[in-house]
Enzyme design. Sequence first.
Site, mmCIF file in Angstrom:
data_model
loop_
_atom_site.group_PDB
_atom_site.id
_atom_site.type_symbol
_atom_site.label_atom_id
_atom_site.label_comp_id
_atom_site.label_asym_id
_atom_site.label_seq_id
_atom_site.Cartn_x
_atom_site.Cartn_y
_atom_site.Cartn_z
ATOM 1 N N HIS A 225 1.199 -0.949 0.270
ATOM 2 C CA HIS A 225 -0.116 -0.062 -0.318
ATOM 3 C C HIS A 225 0.924 0.918 -0.129
ATOM 4 O O HIS A 225 1.441 1.580 1.066
ATOM 5 C CB HIS A 225 -0.921 -0.212 1.165
ATOM 6 C CG HIS A 225 -1.521 0.965 1.320
ATOM 7 N ND1 HIS A 225 -3.396 0.996 0.982
ATOM 8 C CD2 HIS A 225 -1.286 2.519 1.028
ATOM 9 C CE1 HIS A 225 -3.964 2.107 1.514
ATOM 10 N NE2 HIS A 225 -2.688 3.089 1.536
ATOM 11 N N CYS A 258 -4.191 10.333 4.407
ATOM 12 C CA CYS A 258 -4.213 10.071 6.310
ATOM 13 C C CYS A 258 -4.718 10.804 6.957
ATOM 14 O O CYS A 258 -3.958 11.946 7.665
ATOM 15 C CB CYS A 258 -3.162 9.312 6.575
ATOM 16 S SG CYS A 258 -3.052 8.042 7.963
ATOM 17 N N ASN A 267 -2.588 8.467 -2.746
ATOM 18 C CA ASN A 267 -2.404 6.925 -2.632
ATOM 19 C C ASN A 267 -1.822 6.715 -3.788
ATOM 20 O O ASN A 267 -2.277 7.244 -4.894
ATOM 21 C CB ASN A 267 -3.803 5.616 -2.320
ATOM 22 C CG ASN A 267 -4.303 6.570 -0.902
ATOM 23 O OD1 ASN A 267 -3.471 5.309 -0.371
ATOM 24 N ND2 ASN A 267 -5.511 6.846 -0.577
#
Length: 315
Positions: A225, A258, A267
């Site tokens: 990730h 986040c 992301n």
Amino acid sequence: MGSRELGLPMPVAAPEPASLPAEVTIWEVGARDGLQNEKEIVPLEVKLEFLRRLADAGLVVLEATSFVHPKWVPQLADATELIAELDPAPGARYPVLVPNERGLDRALEAQVRDIAIFASATETFAQRNLNSDLDGQFGMFEPVVSRAVGEGIAVRGYLSMCFGDPWEGPVPVEQVVAAGKRLLEMGCFQLSLGDTIGVATPGHVEALLRAFVAAGVGVDRLAVHFHDTYGQALANTHTALRHGVSTVDSSAGGLGGCPYAKSATGNLATEDLVWMLEGLGIAHGVNLESLVDTSRWMAEKLGRPSPSAVVKALG
């Protein structure tokens, strides 16, 4: 459907090592991780339409929401309603994030069959994100995982700050491996290694994956990730693929960050990932044209352009 059938321009595929996976599972996090940090509340009907469009584009793992307390993530306060009104696509999975036992209670009430927990590889982030210390967080998650597995629910483990922490700096590889192994031994079927603030480089990714293998954890249990803070998300993903990882987290249009780490930018964009997988000849099952259209649509809803390089290039 591949992009060649759609008439889109494509890079020339070059021979790659046999260690590359033949197929990659894309774990789409746009509807949860992608939207959770948005200041303006996205209407429920837009979230449902987003999930429908992503499924229509061929994505089969769609992380839908989180049963976190609305006080902490107001954007996801409609989690129960979203699951109740969701019309699942045939063959698709819709995991939800579960922060604690109360979150699990809500997931069970909603008849969710696929959950994820979110742990930290560092002390400071465990305190800031979970109100716990590094060791204590596992005591919090153990009853969640035990109960869920007992109910036949698949549990994925996220491990954040695997490569760097904004308060502690570089994170020792052995510390990440120790934390990750505890999640797997607890009963998680898969461990997603998170570069929460996007500081990883390919050499660091290789070192961490080798350390997990040396500790007895097969790459089939690992996912990656990456965030693209320094433009390394694709390079890091390619390194992980070359070491046998076959599940990659990404977010349509590059949405996300986040809420507990201000230095965490978007992301890895799912479109950028798909473009690279096409060039490597790796199967992924996604219709790129449909996905790009979906990200453009969501960007309009959010009132700003998509940061995805591929969305921009094909615009």
